[in-house]
Design a protein around this motif. Structure first.
Motif, PDB file in Angstrom:
ATOM      1  N   PRO A 144      20.672  -8.655 103.420  1.00 21.78           N
ATOM      2  CA  PRO A 144      21.997  -8.152 103.046  1.00 21.78           C
ATOM      3  C   PRO A 144      22.078  -6.633 103.142  1.00 21.78           C
ATOM      4  O   PRO A 144      21.123  -5.928 102.813  1.00 21.78           O
ATOM      5  N   THR A 145      23.226  -6.143 103.601  1.00 20.19           N
ATOM      6  CA  THR A 145      23.465  -4.697 103.662  1.00 20.19           C
ATOM      7  C   THR A 145      24.597  -4.279 102.730  1.00 20.19           C
ATOM      8  O   THR A 145      24.985  -3.129 102.711  1.00 20.19           O
ATOM      9  N   THR A 146      25.122  -5.239 101.977  1.00 19.50           N
ATOM     10  CA  THR A 146      26.087  -4.943 100.916  1.00 19.50           C
ATOM     11  C   THR A 146      25.641  -5.681  99.667  1.00 19.50           C
ATOM     12  O   THR A 146      24.934  -6.687  99.745  1.00 19.50           O
ATOM     13  N   ALA A 147      26.069  -5.184  98.520  1.00 20.26           N
ATOM     14  CA  ALA A 147      25.735  -5.827  97.247  1.00 20.26           C
ATOM     15  C   ALA A 147      27.007  -6.464  96.714  1.00 20.26           C
ATOM     16  O   ALA A 147      27.747  -5.853  95.950  1.00 20.26           O
ATOM     17  N   GLY A 148      27.259  -7.707  97.159  1.00 22.04           N
ATOM     18  CA  GLY A 148      28.507  -8.339  96.784  1.00 22.04           C
ATOM     19  C   GLY A 148      28.441  -9.849  96.744  1.00 22.04           C
ATOM     20  O   GLY A 148      28.361 -10.453  95.674  1.00 22.04           O
ATOM     21  N   THR A 149      28.430 -10.485  97.908  1.00 17.79           N
ATOM     22  CA  THR A 149      28.563 -11.944  97.931  1.00 17.79           C
ATOM     23  C   THR A 149      27.329 -12.663  97.425  1.00 17.79           C
ATOM     24  O   THR A 149      27.425 -13.751  96.871  1.00 17.79           O
ATOM     25  N   GLY A 150      26.154 -12.087  97.647  1.00 16.87           N
ATOM     26  CA  GLY A 150      24.927 -12.790  97.302  1.00 16.87           C
ATOM     27  C   GLY A 150      24.656 -13.958  98.223  1.00 16.87           C
ATOM     28  O   GLY A 150      23.841 -14.822  97.918  1.00 16.87           O
ATOM     29  N   SER A 151      25.309 -13.961  99.382  1.00 20.96           N
ATOM     30  CA  SER A 151      25.154 -15.084 100.312  1.00 20.96           C
ATOM     31  C   SER A 151      23.707 -15.279 100.743  1.00 20.96           C
ATOM     32  O   SER A 151      23.324 -16.378 101.162  1.00 20.96           O
ATOM     33  N   GLU A 152      22.887 -14.245 100.604  1.00 23.63           N
ATOM     34  CA  GLU A 152      21.487 -14.351 101.003  1.00 23.63           C
ATOM     35  C   GLU A 152      20.717 -15.377 100.165  1.00 23.63           C
ATOM     36  O   GLU A 152      19.667 -15.861 100.584  1.00 23.63           O
ATOM     37  N   VAL A 153      21.225 -15.689  98.980  1.00 21.40           N
ATOM     38  CA  VAL A 153      20.564 -16.702  98.145  1.00 21.40           C
ATOM     39  C   VAL A 153      21.489 -17.894  97.909  1.00 21.40           C
ATOM     40  O   VAL A 153      21.298 -18.656  96.959  1.00 21.40           O
ATOM     41  N   GLY A 154      22.467 -18.073  98.792  1.00 17.97           N
ATOM     42  CA  GLY A 154      23.404 -19.179  98.654  1.00 17.97           C
ATOM     43  C   GLY A 154      23.075 -20.338  99.570  1.00 17.97           C
ATOM     44  O   GLY A 154      22.460 -20.176 100.624  1.00 17.97           O
ATOM     45  N   ARG A 155      23.527 -21.518  99.169  1.00 21.05           N
ATOM     46  CA  ARG A 155      23.286 -22.747  99.924  1.00 21.05           C
ATOM     47  C   ARG A 155      24.548 -23.196 100.668  1.00 21.05           C
ATOM     48  O   ARG A 155      24.666 -24.361 101.039  1.00 21.05           O
ATOM     49  N   ALA A 156      25.459 -22.259 100.865  1.00 24.60           N
ATOM     50  CA  ALA A 156      26.729 -22.602 101.500  1.00 24.60           C
ATOM     51  C   ALA A 156      27.259 -21.412 102.278  1.00 24.60           C
ATOM     52  O   ALA A 156      26.798 -20.279 102.111  1.00 24.60           O
ATOM     53  N   SER A 157      28.242 -21.688 103.131  1.00 18.52           N
ATOM     54  CA  SER A 157      28.958 -20.646 103.863  1.00 18.52           C
ATOM     55  C   SER A 157      30.453 -20.894 103.710  1.00 18.52           C
ATOM     56  O   SER A 157      30.899 -22.047 103.765  1.00 18.52           O
ATOM     57  N   VAL A 158      31.201 -19.816 103.522  1.00 21.66           N
ATOM     58  CA  VAL A 158      32.664 -19.915 103.484  1.00 21.66           C
ATOM     59  C   VAL A 158      33.179 -19.538 104.863  1.00 21.66           C
ATOM     60  O   VAL A 158      33.020 -18.394 105.304  1.00 21.66           O
ATOM     61  N   ILE A 159      33.786 -20.485 105.537  1.00 19.17           N
ATOM     62  CA  ILE A 159      34.248 -20.295 106.913  1.00 19.17           C
ATOM     63  C   ILE A 159      35.732 -20.625 106.990  1.00 19.17           C
ATOM     64  O   ILE A 159      36.185 -21.628 106.436  1.00 19.17           O
ATOM     65  N   THR A 160      36.492 -19.777 107.682  1.00 21.13           N
ATOM     66  CA  THR A 160      37.926 -19.995 107.813  1.00 21.13           C
ATOM     67  C   THR A 160      38.223 -20.983 108.938  1.00 21.13           C
ATOM     68  O   THR A 160      37.769 -20.816 110.070  1.00 21.13           O
ATOM     69  N   ASP A 161      38.973 -22.012 108.587  1.00 27.99           N
ATOM     70  CA  ASP A 161      39.515 -22.945 109.572  1.00 27.99           C
ATOM     71  C   ASP A 161      40.792 -22.302 110.096  1.00 27.99           C
ATOM     72  O   ASP A 161      41.829 -22.338 109.427  1.00 27.99           O
ATOM     73  N   ASP A 162      40.707 -21.660 111.259  1.00 29.74           N
ATOM     74  CA  ASP A 162      41.846 -20.883 111.744  1.00 29.74           C
ATOM     75  C   ASP A 162      42.966 -21.754 112.291  1.00 29.74           C
ATOM     76  O   ASP A 162      44.049 -21.245 112.586  1.00 29.74           O
ATOM     77  N   GLN A 163      42.742 -23.044 112.398  1.00 31.44           N
ATOM     78  CA  GLN A 163      43.832 -23.948 112.776  1.00 31.44           C
ATOM     79  C   GLN A 163      44.666 -24.316 111.554  1.00 31.44           C
ATOM     80  O   GLN A 163      45.893 -24.299 111.593  1.00 31.44           O
ATOM     81  N   ALA A 164      43.982 -24.624 110.445  1.00 29.73           N
ATOM     82  CA  ALA A 164      44.675 -25.027 109.219  1.00 29.73           C
ATOM     83  C   ALA A 164      44.978 -23.846 108.304  1.00 29.73           C
ATOM     84  O   ALA A 164      45.688 -23.996 107.310  1.00 29.73           O
ATOM     85  N   HIS A 165      44.427 -22.656 108.619  1.00 24.21           N
ATOM     86  CA  HIS A 165      44.606 -21.453 107.797  1.00 24.21           C
ATOM     87  C   HIS A 165      44.117 -21.659 106.365  1.00 24.21           C
ATOM     88  O   HIS A 165      44.775 -21.289 105.400  1.00 24.21           O
ATOM     89  N   VAL A 166      42.932 -22.259 106.258  1.00 27.16           N
ATOM     90  CA  VAL A 166      42.294 -22.424 104.957  1.00 27.16           C
ATOM     91  C   VAL A 166      40.825 -22.066 105.092  1.00 27.16           C
ATOM     92  O   VAL A 166      40.249 -22.142 106.187  1.00 27.16           O
ATOM     93  N   LYS A 167      40.226 -21.660 103.974  1.00 25.74           N
ATOM     94  CA  LYS A 167      38.786 -21.423 103.955  1.00 25.74           C
ATOM     95  C   LYS A 167      38.088 -22.691 103.492  1.00 25.74           C
ATOM     96  O   LYS A 167      38.501 -23.318 102.507  1.00 25.74           O
ATOM     97  N   ARG A 168      37.047 -23.067 104.207  1.00 27.89           N
ATOM     98  CA  ARG A 168      36.295 -24.263 103.856  1.00 27.89           C
ATOM     99  C   ARG A 168      34.854 -23.882 103.520  1.00 27.89           C
ATOM    100  O   ARG A 168      34.288 -22.974 104.131  1.00 27.89           O
ATOM    101  N   ILE A 169      34.282 -24.567 102.554  1.00 29.16           N
ATOM    102  CA  ILE A 169      32.900 -24.320 102.149  1.00 29.16           C
ATOM    103  C   ILE A 169      32.001 -25.330 102.843  1.00 29.16           C
ATOM    104  O   ILE A 169      32.162 -26.547 102.683  1.00 29.16           O
ATOM    105  N   ILE A 170      31.080 -24.832 103.648  1.00 28.15           N
ATOM    106  CA  ILE A 170      30.105 -25.663 104.351  1.00 28.15           C
ATOM    107  C   ILE A 170      28.813 -25.624 103.542  1.00 28.15           C
ATOM    108  O   ILE A 170      28.298 -24.552 103.229  1.00 28.15           O
ATOM    109  N   PHE A 171      28.290 -26.801 103.190  1.00 34.15           N
ATOM    110  CA  PHE A 171      27.167 -26.843 102.247  1.00 34.15           C
ATOM    111  C   PHE A 171      26.026 -27.744 102.715  1.00 34.15           C
ATOM    112  O   PHE A 171      26.255 -28.841 103.230  1.00 34.15           O
ATOM    113  N   HIS A 172      24.840 -27.243 102.504  1.00 34.27           N
ATOM    114  CA  HIS A 172      23.631 -28.064 102.492  1.00 34.27           C
ATOM    115  C   HIS A 172      22.553 -27.266 101.769  1.00 34.27           C
ATOM    116  O   HIS A 172      22.438 -26.050 101.956  1.00 34.27           O
TER     117      HIS A 172
END
Length: 387
Positions: A144-172
């Motif tokens: 990480p180069t910012t101190a914010g999301t903590g995505s480096e220790v997360g088990r998911a990604s927030v990705i925008t579905d640009d067709q539906a204009h919603v953010k979806r959480i992809i998890f494993h």
């Protein structure tokens, strides 16, 4: 080793300390990588911190590629393009390098590198995660180069579905990077405005985890200490970007927030996700502005928790009011706008976003199950700056 240098093994292997980016090649090798692809955003791609990281890998005999076609709110198309680049370069691992957007995109690309289903089949709904071909996932080192999301220790990604204009959480669960490098030297050039916004995002994770009604005592303890670190170090990091101690402990607070929110998030994120998808606004800034309005809306059921936090922070006259004032004063001291209108969120969002917020995964662990109308009322106040 100086006082800031340490290795931790929770929630994953974490190599913390200034200058530890120099260990990147050895950590790639430890995960079996010979041809890693470094994934970052276009703003970082040409900077020394990225070019030096790529070159250090190449000097160590690794065939390191670079991919940077990622938006500030990463999209499904960004992930698809990244998977194509991964296969074109015959890569065997991912270096996730940058802020939350780059890290989220990189983790999703590492997941999708070995899947035959479309990305949205792995949205965090029900048991969709069982569809993942785990053997096809690429290993990840996160930087990480910012101190914010903590995505480096997360088990998911927030990705925008640009067709539906919603953010979806992809998890494993295996999306959690195997090795994390927390190097404060990589964050010193971050502008004050982004330091403030990302730092408040870290606070939002710790705070919403504390407010979640889910029983998870370990996450509660982490959320308390993560909030305390923000209390002591965020303004220092904003005022002096070269303050390595402040930068270091903000990175730690960020990772702690994302660890704590295994307990769940809440209405800040339930509103920020659709707002980000619709208006392409900065996620951390959205959470920073929404924070006091959501705390106020939840006041009836979080007073005891906020009183406990106020005591832990050493605030005068500990109680809900003391914690709310602390948040407001902190925001003002680091120049966070008071209302969403100040960052271009229009009044027309009211009546549209409330219905989207109820459907967001973060709404499930808000301490009060707000209706669409209640979400719209919070949003209206936040747009107007009416607390």
């Amino acid at each position: 080793m100086n006082k800031l240098t340490a290795n931790w093994n929770y929630p994953t292997a974490i190599k913390a300390g200034p200058g530890r980016i120099r260990e990147l090649p050895q950590h790639c090798r430890a995960l079996g990588m010979h041809r890693p692809m470094l994934i970052t955003d276009p703003g970082l791609a040409g900077l020394d911190i990225v070019t030096q990281a790529v070159q250090s890998c190449r000097d160590a005999g690794l065939v390191c590629g670079l991919f940077s076609h990622i938006k500030g709110n990463p999209t499904g198309q960004n992930v698809s393009d990244g998977v194509t680049a991964f296969h074109s370069g015959a890569h065997d691992g991912v270096i996730a390098f940058g802020g939350g957007s780059a890290l989220d995109a990189a983790k999703a690309i590492a997941l999708m590198a070995g899947q035959n289903r479309p990305l949205w089949d792995f949205e965090d709904i029900g048991d969709n995660y069982t569809r993942v071909n785990v053997d096809g996932m690429a290993p990840v080192v996160a930087v990480p180069t910012t101190a914010g999301t903590g995505s480096e220790v997360g088990r998911a990604s927030v990705i925008t579905d640009d067709q539906a204009h919603v953010k979806r959480i992809i998890f494993h669960a295996r999306m959690l990077p195997a090795i994390v490098i927390l190097d404060a030297e990589l964050t010193t050039a971050l502008p004050a405005r982004l330091t403030a916004a990302t730092g408040m995002d870290a606070l939002s994770h710790n705070l919403e985890a504390l407010c979640s009604p889910v029983l998870h005592p370990m996450a509660t303890g982490i959320g308390m200490e993560g909030s305390r670190l923000v209390h002591h170090y965020l303004k220092r990091a904003v005022d002096d970007g070269t303050d390595l101690e402040a930068r270091h402990f903000m990175l730690v607070a960020s990772s702690m927030g994302a660890t704590a929110f295994q307990k769940g998030l809440g209405a800040m994120h339930a509103l920020a996700h659709p707002l980000g998808a619709l208006y392409d606004a900065h996620h951390g800034m959205l959470n920073a502005i929404l924070m006091p309005y959501v705390l106020k809306a939840n006041q009836a059921v979080i007073t005891d928790t906020m009183t406990l936090l106020a005591r832990y922070l050493g605030l005068d006259k500990p109680g809900f009011a003391a914690t709310l004032d602390w948040v407001l004063n902190l925001r003002e001291s680091i120049h966070i706008p008071h209302g969403l209108a100040d960052i271009g969120i229009p009044a027309e969002a009211v009546g549209k976003v409330g219905a989207m917020a109820v459907l967001d995964g973060s709404a499930a662990t808000n301490p009060i199950p707000f209706t669409p109308a209640q979400y719209d009322a919070i949003l209206s106040d936040a747009i107007q700056g009416k607390l």
